[in-house]
Design a protein around this motif. Structure first.
Motif, PDB file in Angstrom:
ATOM      1  N   ARG A 257       0.833  -1.212   0.000  1.00  0.00           N
ATOM      2  CA  ARG A 257       0.000   0.000   0.000  1.00  0.00           C
ATOM      3  C   ARG A 257       0.869   1.265   0.000  1.00  0.00           C
ATOM      4  O   ARG A 257       0.525   2.274  -0.603  1.00  0.00           O
ATOM      5  CB  ARG A 257      -1.004  -0.020   1.167  1.00  0.00           C
ATOM      6  CG  ARG A 257      -2.264  -0.813   0.780  1.00  0.00           C
ATOM      7  CD  ARG A 257      -3.007  -1.366   1.942  1.00  0.00           C
ATOM      8  NE  ARG A 257      -2.203  -2.313   2.692  1.00  0.00           N
ATOM      9  CZ  ARG A 257      -1.964  -3.589   2.294  1.00  0.00           C
ATOM     10  NH1 ARG A 257      -2.466  -4.027   1.173  1.00  0.00           N
ATOM     11  NH2 ARG A 257      -1.226  -4.394   3.021  1.00  0.00           N
ATOM     12  N   GLU A 258       2.014   1.183   0.669  1.00  0.00           N
ATOM     13  CA  GLU A 258       2.942   2.320   0.607  1.00  0.00           C
ATOM     14  C   GLU A 258       3.521   2.474  -0.798  1.00  0.00           C
ATOM     15  O   GLU A 258       3.634   3.575  -1.320  1.00  0.00           O
ATOM     16  CB  GLU A 258       4.055   2.141   1.651  1.00  0.00           C
ATOM     17  CG  GLU A 258       3.510   2.264   3.076  1.00  0.00           C
ATOM     18  CD  GLU A 258       4.558   2.038   4.164  1.00  0.00           C
ATOM     19  OE1 GLU A 258       4.217   2.202   5.336  1.00  0.00           O
ATOM     20  OE2 GLU A 258       5.725   1.694   3.828  1.00  0.00           O
ATOM     21  N   VAL A 259       3.839   1.340  -1.402  1.00  0.00           N
ATOM     22  CA  VAL A 259       4.375   1.382  -2.772  1.00  0.00           C
ATOM     23  C   VAL A 259       3.302   1.933  -3.723  1.00  0.00           C
ATOM     24  O   VAL A 259       3.587   2.793  -4.569  1.00  0.00           O
ATOM     25  CB  VAL A 259       4.837  -0.031  -3.231  1.00  0.00           C
ATOM     26  CG1 VAL A 259       5.253  -0.015  -4.691  1.00  0.00           C
ATOM     27  CG2 VAL A 259       5.988  -0.523  -2.348  1.00  0.00           C
ATOM     28  N   ALA A 260       2.052   1.464  -3.561  1.00  0.00           N
ATOM     29  CA  ALA A 260       0.964   1.908  -4.452  1.00  0.00           C
ATOM     30  C   ALA A 260       0.742   3.418  -4.312  1.00  0.00           C
ATOM     31  O   ALA A 260       0.536   4.130  -5.291  1.00  0.00           O
ATOM     32  CB  ALA A 260      -0.326   1.152  -4.137  1.00  0.00           C
ATOM     33  N   ARG A 261       0.814   3.899  -3.075  1.00  0.00           N
ATOM     34  CA  ARG A 261       0.618   5.336  -2.846  1.00  0.00           C
ATOM     35  C   ARG A 261       1.746   6.128  -3.509  1.00  0.00           C
ATOM     36  O   ARG A 261       1.525   7.149  -4.162  1.00  0.00           O
ATOM     37  CB  ARG A 261       0.566   5.622  -1.340  1.00  0.00           C
ATOM     38  CG  ARG A 261       0.263   7.077  -0.988  1.00  0.00           C
ATOM     39  CD  ARG A 261      -0.402   7.183   0.371  1.00  0.00           C
ATOM     40  NE  ARG A 261       0.407   6.491   1.392  1.00  0.00           N
ATOM     41  CZ  ARG A 261       1.252   7.087   2.226  1.00  0.00           C
ATOM     42  NH1 ARG A 261       1.401   8.382   2.202  1.00  0.00           N
ATOM     43  NH2 ARG A 261       1.943   6.399   3.099  1.00  0.00           N
ATOM     44  N   ALA A 262       2.949   5.605  -3.362  1.00  0.00           N
ATOM     45  CA  ALA A 262       4.112   6.315  -3.913  1.00  0.00           C
ATOM     46  C   ALA A 262       4.070   6.352  -5.437  1.00  0.00           C
ATOM     47  O   ALA A 262       4.310   7.397  -6.053  1.00  0.00           O
ATOM     48  CB  ALA A 262       5.403   5.647  -3.426  1.00  0.00           C
ATOM     49  N   ILE A 263       3.738   5.229  -6.056  1.00  0.00           N
ATOM     50  CA  ILE A 263       3.735   5.244  -7.533  1.00  0.00           C
ATOM     51  C   ILE A 263       2.476   5.921  -8.066  1.00  0.00           C
ATOM     52  O   ILE A 263       2.494   6.588  -9.090  1.00  0.00           O
ATOM     53  CB  ILE A 263       3.916   3.837  -8.158  1.00  0.00           C
ATOM     54  CG1 ILE A 263       2.749   2.913  -7.817  1.00  0.00           C
ATOM     55  CG2 ILE A 263       5.240   3.219  -7.755  1.00  0.00           C
ATOM     56  CD1 ILE A 263       2.714   1.651  -8.661  1.00  0.00           C
ATOM     57  N   GLY A 264       1.365   5.778  -7.327  1.00  0.00           N
ATOM     58  CA  GLY A 264       0.091   6.366  -7.784  1.00  0.00           C
ATOM     59  C   GLY A 264       0.112   7.881  -7.763  1.00  0.00           C
ATOM     60  O   GLY A 264      -0.690   8.532  -8.445  1.00  0.00           O
TER      61      GLY A 264
END
Ligand SMILES: NC(=O)c1ccc[n+]([C@@H]2O[C@H](COP(=O)([O-])OP(=O)(O)OC[C@H]3O[C@@H](n4cnc5c(N)ncnc54)[C@H](O)[C@@H]3O)[C@@H](O)[C@H]2O)c1
Ligand SMILES: O=c1ccn([C@@H]2O[C@H](COP(=O)(O)OP(=O)(O)O[C@H]3O[C@H](CO)[C@@H](O)[C@H](O)[C@H]3O)[C@@H](O)[C@H]2O)c(=O)[nH]1
Length: 471
Positions: A257-264
């Motif tokens: 979820r942290e990765v998704a937030r960062a790339i999103g």
């Protein structure tokens, strides 16, 4: 030849698309008569039920829309030919599942319901009729429909009737289940493909009652048909991409979820459709990608076919991976063990279970002898029985897996070694964890495949917690 004003619409197929879509058209175009027809008398009776909570499709807001329009200019009927005869425009919104046998089995779309619909239209239509592909179809299907219709063109002349003629359009539907009414009322775009400008404008005028002109896109027939398959392929690809990264996060200590937030946050990527989960379900993604794969192979594009096929392969793997990690964390065996399954629908806010990840995962656990206690607010026991291939039964301990539907999370947890959250129903975000932990057999687990539950509270109540994509 075309018609500039549509007064009467017939929709063949009163399913998840035909029902809600026509309800919204009727609601927004009170001067147009809309009749939705289906071969299934049971489905039509359900659409006509006085109690709006008994409509055959559950969608938030659908009952209100149907309540406003039904009986006024929205009708549900089994009189297919009669409705076609009265219509200026006919939507074909029938099922197009993957073929199960014959040429292309397992990949190609089965077009027998579309062909049957086209033949009925050819027979029953009167005068000029616009025929609209609403179903999701392989590229160039409009050609097939046109050929079937052409065979009857020119016939049907009488003193009161001009000869039959047809215009074929493609108008794919992009609604997602669970948000169908909102998607139909505020679509990102409406896509109309065709060759007859007058027919295109007649259909555009229907949508023009509530959709802004710049959102109504016009293309040629083949681009329209292919755009639908491509949109679903891209959306599903995002889910397989994030699920692949979820597995990598679990292995490395990162958090998906942290990765998704960062790339999103990168506007070129965007934040939507980056939720890791138990894999995509629903009646469309797998079927449409496999159809794309089949078509690519047909045109000799093997590398393109293999590229898209991998999206489906990864999705199967994700579901299997989750079933297996449950088994492995429960000391390598689930035989005779109770597992509470939270959610059975393929996503929240729908009663649809088609291709639900819960089916594959539950079947794998049943195969290993688990005793499943399944809770889902909208999926019936009879639907679960159909999907799981065995009737409900409470027998346990003999090595054969069994399952039962239970009404509440507390019953799903009763005596269970684990809870497995598979559908992101809102009620699973607010579980009373101390009460749940108290009725489970310790040591107990929460496997949260949607990252929906409050893992911290579950941990504080003494459960061990696995959350998808959390290392
Ligand atoms: N479900 C979705 O969210 C969604 C979204 C966009 C597009 N689509 C596409 O729309 C199409 C319809 O999907 P659905 O989910 O509504 O399917 P569905 O199975 O819910 O409904 C199809 C209906 O068509 C009826 N039917 C079949 N042949 C008929 C005939 N010859 N005459 C009269 N009725 C007939 C069936 O009885 C059934 O009720 C499919 O091509 C699908 O890929 C679906
Ligand atoms: O970030 C996400 C988004 C979705 N899903 C899953 O993907 C599946 C499909 O979800 P969704 O696309 O929301 O629902 P559908 O009703 O299947 O709608 C898709 O398929 C329809 C049928 O073609 C199209 O019309 C829609 O545009 C397209 O979104 C479900 O299992 C979801 O749980 C995820 O796992 N992660």
């Amino acid at each position: 030849m075309g018609l500039s004003t549509i007064r009467s619409i017939c929709c063949i197929g009163a399913g998840y698309v035909g029902g809600p879509t026509m309800a919204v058209i009727a609601d927004r175009c009170p001067d147009v008569q809309v009749t939705v027809v289906d071969l299934s008398a049971e489905r039509i009776a359900a659409w006509n039920s006085a109690d709006l909570s008994r409509l055959p499709v559950y969608e938030p807001g659908l009952d209100a829309v149907v309540g406003r329009a039904r009986g006024r200019n929205l009708h549900f009927s089994t009189a297919v030919e009669e409705a076609i005869a009265a219509a200026d425009l006919v939507f074909i919104s029938v099922n197009t599942p993957t073929k199960t046998k014959g040429l292309g089995a397992g990949q190609a779309s089965d077009l027998k319901w579309v062909e049957a619909s086209a033949r009925t239209v050819a027979k029953a239509a009167q005068g000029h009729t616009i025929v609209v592909e609403k179903s999701t179809l392989p590229v160039r299907t409009a050609e097939v429909i046109q050929q079937i219709l052409s065979a009857s063109e020119g016939s049907g002349v009488s003193e009161t009737q001009p000869a039959k003629s047809f215009s074929v359009l493609s108008n794919p539907e992009f609604l997602a289940e669970g948000t169908a009414i909102a998607d139909l009322e505020k679509p990102d775009r409406v896509l109309i493909g065709g060759q007859d400008p007058e027919a295109i404008e007649a259909l555009a005028a229907i949508y023009g009652h509530w959709v802004a002109p710049q959102k109504i896109l016009r293309t040629n027939l083949w681009s329209s048909e292919l755009s639908k398959l491509t949109a679903n392929a891209f959306l599903a690809q995002r889910i397989s991409s994030i699920n692949s990264i979820a597995a990598f996060c679990e292995a490395t200590g990162a958090n998906v979820r942290e990765v998704a937030r960062a790339i999103g946050a990168d506007s070129r990527i965007g934040e939507k459709f980056l939720q890791a989960g138990p894999g995509f379900g629903g009646s469309c993604f797998k079927k449409d990608i496999l159809n794309l794969v089949y078509l690519c192979r047909h045109y000799g594009l093997e590398e393109v076919a293999a590229y898209w096929e991998q999206v489906v392969t990864l999705n199967h793997w994700q579901q299997q991976r989750i079933a297996r990690l449950v088994i492995s964390n429960l000391f390598g065996t689930v035989s005779g063990k109770r597992i509470g399954v939270l959610g059975f629908a393929f996503k929240a806010d729908t009663n649809d279970t088609r291709e639900s990840p819960a089916i594959r995962i539950c079947r794998e656990l049943l195969e290993e002898g688990a005793v499943l206690q399944i809770v889902d607010p909208k999926v019936s026991e009879s639907q679960m029985a159909k999907d799981l291939g065995q009737p409900a039964g409470a027998g346990e301990g003999d090595g054969d897996g069994s399952w039962q539907r239970v009404p509440e999370v507390l019953q799903a947890a009763s005596g269970a070694d684990a809870l497995l959250l598979l559908t992101e129903w809102q009620q699973f975000a607010v579980i009373d964890w101390p009460a749940v932990a108290a009725v489970m057999r310790q040591p107990a687990w929460l496997f949260d495949a949607r990252a929906k539950a409050d893992g911290a509270l579950a941990r504080a109540a003494g459960l061990q917690v696995w959350t998808v994509g959390e290392g």
